[in-house]
Motif scaffolding. Structure first.
Motif, short mmCIF file in Angstrom:
data_model
loop_
_atom_site.label_atom_id
_atom_site.label_comp_id
_atom_site.label_asym_id
_atom_site.label_seq_id
_atom_site.Cartn_x
_atom_site.Cartn_y
_atom_site.Cartn_z
N UNK A 196 55.34 -77.06 53.62
CA UNK A 196 54.64 -78.14 54.34
C UNK A 196 54.02 -79.10 53.33
N UNK A 197 53.88 -80.33 53.79
CA UNK A 197 53.29 -81.34 52.93
C UNK A 197 51.81 -81.45 53.25
N UNK A 198 51.00 -81.32 52.24
CA UNK A 198 49.56 -81.41 52.47
C UNK A 198 49.02 -82.67 51.83
N UNK A 199 48.26 -83.39 52.64
CA UNK A 199 47.73 -84.65 52.14
C UNK A 199 46.33 -84.44 51.59
N UNK A 231 46.21 -91.63 48.74
CA UNK A 231 46.07 -90.19 48.94
C UNK A 231 47.28 -89.49 48.33
N UNK A 232 47.02 -88.29 47.81
CA UNK A 232 48.09 -87.54 47.15
C UNK A 232 48.73 -86.59 48.15
N UNK A 233 50.05 -86.42 48.01
CA UNK A 233 50.71 -85.44 48.88
C UNK A 233 51.18 -84.27 48.03
N UNK A 234 50.91 -83.09 48.53
CA UNK A 234 51.31 -81.91 47.77
C UNK A 234 52.14 -81.01 48.67
N UNK A 235 53.20 -80.42 48.08
CA UNK A 235 54.01 -79.52 48.90
C UNK A 235 53.55 -78.08 48.66
#
Ligand SMILES: Nc1ncnc2c1ncn2[C@@H]1O[C@H](COP(=O)(O)OP(=O)(O)OP(=O)(O)O)[C@@H](O)[C@H]1O
Length: 464
Positions: A196-199, A231-235
């Motif tokens: 999932x991608x977490x913002x 904002x950064x997106x992290x998987x």
């Protein structure tokens, strides 16, 4: 929400958590009821009625903060506690007094956001479940190529023909999604790992400047720099069960209108906010030296906020006119009459809190809904142990708390925390291996664990 409690009802609610301190409870109950009364009036007179702020006088650890905090919780009022000594005069390094209002608004925003998120939870859950399905059964061939748990169930059904025939493929995906939906509903895919991608929202310039005494600058700088801080997106790979929580939270955040939240939060802070200013006696001067003059400066800075002014926050301007201020202090050396006269006038309700007696300690240990003994019992119950305190053991603990307070520093009911911790230290450590189902705490047990420390003043200063 609770705002229409009568003073008697408020006091009886507070009685559930705070032992004694009748006059302080009555004072805050009346202050709260006056707010309710004010709400019933028409606008013209309503604006004229200012809250009567309260000055609580009493030694440390006797329930001043606890009363204010419980009151706020009872009626869903935003609440912050600040130490007057943390502030310095405008122009000096340190927190500026307006930060207390900004903190209150932040608290209100968190509160309202939580309330709103709660309201949209069902919808967020539905959306999260939908998202889970599309993560498990991606739409395109490319996405389908990403290794995903769904392949473990359905990869054999993939065919070249489906690749060529778009409508067949659509149908195929629909079917697969239906099956996955079904499996999800049955809880069969909870342990499957998915990505999932977490913002991650970066802190704003305003947040970074908080506490630096430069918050006001942040107002403009935030606009200027905001765009450079995306904002950064992290998987992250998570089991479905965890991913659902993350997605639900994300969806709920999207559903909540933050502008509306800010607007309601400002209103709530203005109309119902409670600011607790502790250690007010420490910024009282007798005018003898420079340090004292600067303390008086802090009082002068606090004054306009208590009198009613507008503070700029990142959520918008906030009026402090109808906030309730509760100031507290021991006033051992300085007296309330040493406060600058204007501030004295703004805290017309004075209540004295009593020192706590041995009997109070006994009640504090056992009576409140969150009493310390109940807390330890609940914790040790998780290890399968029933800890039972005899009445005599509780008496003994109360006597020890009282005695140590007298022999060393008087820190009020906070002493009970250190004493209970020391008393149950070994039991807490060993409890997972203990096979007994019931352990009785007797006066003997108490003496065995605490007597040698209590008798040695040097030791008890460090340990209890
Ligand atoms: N009368 C009381 N009844 C129940 N618990 C109490 C009482 N007085 C203090 N306590 C407990 O002791 C702890 C400290 O109390 P509190 O924070 O209210 O102190 P305080 O009077 O505000 O002191 P300070 O000004 O130093 O903060 C809290 O955990 C609180 O629950």
């Amino acid at each position: 929400m609770g705002i229409d409690y009568t003073p008697k009802q408020i006091v009886s609610q507070l009685d559930k958590y705070v032992i004694g301190q009748k006059s302080a409870k009555r004072a805050v109950a009346v202050a709260l009821r006056n707010r309710y009364r004010r709400m019933q009036l028409d606008d013209a007179i309503k604006e004229e009625i200012m809250p009567k702020n309260i000055l609580m006088i009493g030694p440390t650890g006797v329930g001043k903060t606890e009363i204010a905090r419980r009151l706020a919780k009872l009626v869903g009022a935003p609440f912050v506690k600040v130490e007057a000594t943390k502030f310095t005069e405008v122009g000096y390094v340190g927190r500026d007094v307006e930060s207390m209002v900004r903190d209150l608004v932040e608290m209100a925003v968190r509160m309202i956001k939580e309330e709103k998120m709660h309201e949209v939870m069902d919808e967020a859950q539905r959306k999260a479940n939908k998202k889970l399905v599309s993560l498990l059964v991606p739409q395109t061939k490319k996405q389908a190529g990403i290794k995903n748990p769904f392949e473990m169930f359905f990869s054999n059904q993939e065919s070249d023909q489906a690749e060529n025939d778009a409508s067949d493929k659509d149908e195929d995906i629909k079917n697969k999604r239906r099956q996955v939906e079904h499996k999800l509903a049955l809880g069969e895919l909870e342990d499957q790992m998915i990505t999932v991608e977490i913002e991650e929202v970066p802190p704003s310039m305003f947040d970074m400047l908080q506490g630096s005494g430069m918050e006001h600058m942040g107002m403009n700088m935030q606009d200027a720099f905001g765009q450079f801080m995306p904002s950064k997106k992290k998987k992250r790979r998570l089991p479905v069960e965890e991913a659902r929580k993350v997605l639900t939270h994300q969806e709920a955040q999207k559903l909540v209108d933050m502008e509306e939240v800010a607007q309601i939060a400002i209103e709530r802070a203005e109309q119902a906010g409670i600011i607790f200013i502790d250690e007010i006696d420490k910024v009282v001067s007798k005018g003898e030296n420079m340090a004292n003059v600067s303390r008086e400066g802090v009082q002068r800075d606090i004054l306009p906020i208590v009198e009613g002014s507008t503070v700029v926050t990142k959520h918008g301007p906030v009026k402090t006119d109808h906030m309730l201020f509760i100031a507290a202090g021991a006033f051992h050396i300085a007296k309330p009459s040493n406060l600058i006269p204007e501030l004295q006038g703004r805290f017309p309700i004075r209540v004295e809190l009593e020192k706590l007696s041995t009997e109070d300690f006994r009640l504090i240990l056992t009576e409140p809904s969150n009493a310390l003994i109940k807390q330890y019992q609940a914790l040790l119950k998780t290890e399968g142990i029933d800890v039972v305190f005899t009445d005599e053991a509780i008496d003994r603990l109360a006597e020890i708390a009282f005695q140590v307070n007298q022999d060393t520093d008087n820190i009020g009911a906070r002493r009970l925390h250190t004493i209970m911790e020391k008393l149950l230290e070994d039991l807490s450590f060993e409890s997972p291996e203990i096979t007994m189902e019931k352990i009785e705490i007797t006066p003997n047990y108490v003496d065995q664990k605490l007597k040698s420390i209590v008798q040695n003043k040097d030791l008890s200063q460090f340990i209890l």
